[in-house]
Scaffold this active site. Structure first.
Site, PDB file in Angstrom:
ATOM      1  N   HIS A   1      47.014  35.098  43.031  1.00 42.58           N
ATOM      2  CA  HIS A   1      47.374  36.548  42.670  1.00 42.58           C
ATOM      3  C   HIS A   1      48.804  36.295  41.776  1.00 42.58           C
ATOM      4  CE1 HIS A   1      48.619  40.469  41.923  1.00 42.58           C
ATOM      5  NE2 HIS A   1      47.567  41.104  42.482  1.00 42.58           N
TER       6      HIS A   1
ATOM      7  N   ARG B   1      51.607  46.207  36.954  1.00 38.75           N
ATOM      8  CA  ARG B   1      51.491  45.970  35.735  1.00 38.75           C
ATOM      9  C   ARG B   1      50.466  47.157  34.847  1.00 38.75           C
ATOM     10  NH1 ARG B   1      48.846  40.984  35.812  1.00 38.75           N
ATOM     11  NH2 ARG B   1      48.879  41.164  38.137  1.00 38.75           N
TER      12      ARG B   1
END
Lengths: 543, 227
Positions: A318, A338
């Site tokens: 990740h 994000r």
């Protein structure tokens, strides 16, 4: 404030560029740039991380060394001595694993009239599912379709995905979401009932559905509650330690009660493996986002009875694991940060990659920024990390949005006196997901008859890189498929199977043939984080 | 003792551990290998609810062992399991009102409004507020306020009225989501379209494509602007 003077200095540079970055547009990488970045910086391309399997159905294929060590290991059970004459549980469908896939499978198998038993190593619900924050995909909006979703999944997996499995994933997705909605999962919705949905890395439509940033938790709590309401029996702290076969087909399993240390024998017409991931193997020393029990147990069991593996040479890191404070090291900072507009910024305050590329690309870009380009921020213990500019989300979407849409993240940082709505946070890639696993068909059956596999331990759905939000979707879609298929198969089996560990005798012989030392035992069940000083003087006094 | 070390008392036994560790990592440092009391290690599962008391303080405090940093002189015990009551129900047979909640969990009548549950919540949830909302039949509010609950059980462990708050909360969230929040009409439509086979042909065509053909489509696909 918890930051060091060096960090604070760098943070000033992040603040100084924020206004410029608000309107700065970074392009997506083209296919050539992408491959170049991955080949030079993604850990999947570091030869030294992998080795070839020497035994078993996938002999000769590459896998990280830590995985190879559990595949090439003996069972704690001696197949010659072990007594299978007393059957403790006799059921139609045995579900191994109490995460999202196991719970979905148990519910659907039960709906199809099967007598179900669910067993799990820790508590029911202790799984990566409960930790999944960001969301669950599903093409349910006007401008979206299962076909558009299909293309996103294939491109994200770099076209290695199994088309039948991807089709199952995207076609079943709306039905899976509707099933969860009806069970009472509290999705984020507009006042008129429209699902709130945003982008994730690699999505071409905004199809990421969420339940704030406890999406997996909300799903897991609901599924577990439903299993309990329907009085489907489950046994906790009792992992399956070995599968049983009639010589060819799977016919049951041996459980190990971790508290009483008793072994129990289950006879089952069909078995569904849903044991999840393997982050606690810590490939190449990476920290992990995974829960305590993510130790590849089901993969080991399936491999020993002869079920082949696919894509075991690709791990998902990740991109944004917490890099600071130390206490949070490796823990997930959801991609939703994000998705909401959070930006990746180096120590000089500059962006270096468009934030919603696929995870493999994002991770490689951060690693490049910190290693080759030396533009990382150094933490007190010597790690290098980049900034994730979170205050910009509040500028973009309004004050208070972080507390509202990211309550778990906000609270986690607040515990260390870091207000992520006011200051950016530090991140670095962390081991997150096993892209590959046991080979299955669209009904989740492995190459071994009556053995099914659903969720993270299966392979092929996500090719060589999974998109955000397709894992929660995967556990629900394929958990449900497994429950249906295993129950229907069980209904056709009239006579209970013979129980044998003959496969283990063969497997042990194969291990001896290639000289594997006898002290290597698997499945691992739990990692050991005791300080060596605390264990080296250990004295076992109770027989 | 070195400056960067702290003494903690795990169920009364003293161990010297580095000061900056969480309770969970400190116990591992001391030599504990968890079976119970350790789950996600990231404040999502509620396996590691912990009760502790600081030196020279009579007050009991709570935290999650995976998140709480040790302090010198801390006395602590994990409460890895709580045998709280859970009602069994068929969600399809319920009505979203206060009668339903009071029938399944009549003990919430006994709430003394003492707020002990709120003080016992490691997630800083307004536990008493949502129990009061449930009592009034304000299911939407109870669902909203309780959303971050990890079902660790510490509230119920401290409640003098023996209410199992976390299970009441879960019932409220399921009732709210099943009956009160409007259904997603676009989702229902899409499920119907899929059932009718609307996308079968397009998907069949995509499945037949080779990598080059797929890549051409993928690289030129239009991307919905984010909002």
């Amino acid at each position: 404030m918890y930051y060091t003077p060096g960090m604070l200095k760098s943070m000033k540079r992040v603040e100084a560029t924020r206004e410029f970055r608000l309107t700065q547009e970074l392009p997506l990488l083209d296919p050539v740039q992408k491959v170049d970045l991955l080949e030079n910086h993604h850990p999947d391309y570091i030869e030294d991380v992998f080795r070839e399997l020497k035994v078993g159905p996938s002999k000769g294929t590459l896998t990280p060394k830590e995985f190879a060590s559990v595949f090439e290991a003996y069972s704690a059970i001696d197949p010659e001595e072990f007594d299978l004459s007393t059957v403790d549980y006799d059921v139609d469908v045995l579900v191994v694993g109490g995460g999202g896939a196991g719970a979905s499978a148990a519910l659907v198998a039960h709906e199809h009239g099967a007598d179900v038993l669910l067993v799990t190593k820790l508590r029911f619900g202790d799984a990566n599912t409960i930790m999944a924050q960001g969301g669950i995909q599903g093409a349910d909006k006007e401008n979206d379709s299962p076909a558009i979703h299909y293309l996103d999944v294939m491109g994200g997996g770099r076209y290695f995905n199994d088309p039948d499995l991807v089709e199952a994933l995207v076609v079943d997705a709306p039905g899976a979401l509707a099933w969860l909605e009806k069970l009472g999962v509290m999705f984020d919705k507009e006042p008129d009932g429209t699902m709130v949905s945003i982008h994730g890395g690699g999505t071409s439509r905004q199809r990421m559905h969420a339940a704030r940033d406890y999406t997996g938790g909300e799903i897991m709590k609901t599924l577990r509650d439903e299993v309990q309401n329907r009085k489907i029996p489950y046994v906790e702290f009792s992992p399956a330690y070995e599968l049983l076969t009639d010589g060819k087909k799977v016919t049951g399993a041996v459980l190990h009660n971790l508290e009483t240390e008793e072994y129990l024998v289950v006879r089952a017409k069909t078995v569904i493996l849903a044991t999840g991931g393997a982050g606690r193997l810590h490939v190449d020393g990476f920290p992990t986002t995974n829960h305590y029990g993510a130790t590849a147990d089901g993969l080991v069991l399936g491999y020993r009875v002869g079920a082949p593996l696919v894509f075991m040479d690709t791990i998902q890191y990740h991109p944004t694991g917490a890099a600071y404070p130390e206490q949070l090291l490796g823990q997930l900072v959801t991609e939703k940060v994000r998705g909401l507009g959070g930006q990746l910024v180096n120590t000089d305050g500059n962006r270096f990659i468009y934030e919603l590329e696929t995870r493999d690309v994002e991770a490689a870009a951060i690693i490049r920024e910190c290693s080759e380009r030396k533009k990382g921020v150094t933490t007190p213990s010597g790690y290098s990390a980049v900034w994730l500019d979170t205050p910009i989300i509040e500028v973009l979407r309004g004050e208070g949005i972080i507390r509202k849409r990211l309550p778990a993240m906000y609270r986690q940082y607040q515990r260390f006196e870091i207000d992520m709505a006011a200051v950016p946070i530090l991140v670095y890639p962390t081991q997150h997901y096993q892209n590959g696993g046991l080979e299955i068909d669209a009904d989740t059956e492995t190459k071994i008859e009556n053995l099914y596999a659903a969720g993270e331990l299966s392979g092929g759905i996500h090719g060589r890189n999974r998109l955000m939000g397709n894992s929660l979707l995967d556990v629900v879609v394929f958990g449900r498929r497994a429950g249906k298929a295993a129950a229907e198969r069980a209904a056709t089996i009239k006579k209970s199977g013979k129980l044998s560990l003959a496969h283990l005798t063969e497997f042990h012989e194969e291990l001896e043939g290639v000289g594997v030392a006898h002290d290597r035992i698997a499945p691992m069940l739990l990692p050991d984080y005791r300080r060596s000083k605390a264990t080296e003087k250990k004295l076992v006094v109770l027989p | 003792m070195a400056e960067d070390m702290a003494t903690i008392y795990v169920m009364g036994k003293a161990y010297e551990v580095p000061k900056d560790l969480t309770i969970m990592k400190a116990m591992e440092y001391a030599g504990y290998r968890f079976l119970r009391g350790c789950g996600c290690r990231g404040a999502f599962c509620g396996a590691c609810g912990t009760v502790y008391r600081n030196v020279d303080d009579y007050r009991l405090r709570v935290g999650l062992a995976c998140q709480e940093v040790v302090q010198d002189g801390m006395y602590l015990a994990e409460i890895p399991f709580f045998p709280g009551n859970k009602a069994f129900y068929d969600i399809e047979d319920l009505e979203p009102n206060s009668e339903t909640i009071l029938k399944l969990y009549p003990e919430i009548f006994r709430c003394l409004a003492c707020n002990t549950c709120t003080k016992a919540c490691p997630q800083d949830i307004e536990v008493m507020e949502y129990i009061q909302a449930a009592l009034r039949g304000d299911i939407a509010k109870a669902a909203d306020l309780s959303f971050d609950c990890l079902l660790c059980g510490l509230c119920a462990a401290r409640c003098p009225a023996e209410i199992v708050q976390y299970n009441v909360a879960l019932l409220c969230r399921r009732l709210y989501s099943r009956y009160i929040a409007p259904k997603a009409a676009h989702l229902e439509n899409r499920v119907e379209e899929v059932r009718e086979g609307k996308y079968d042909k397009e998907l069949a065509d995509l499945k037949k494509m080779n990598e080059r053909q797929l890549a051409k489509l993928y690289d030129s696909r239009d991307i919905e602007p984010g909002d």
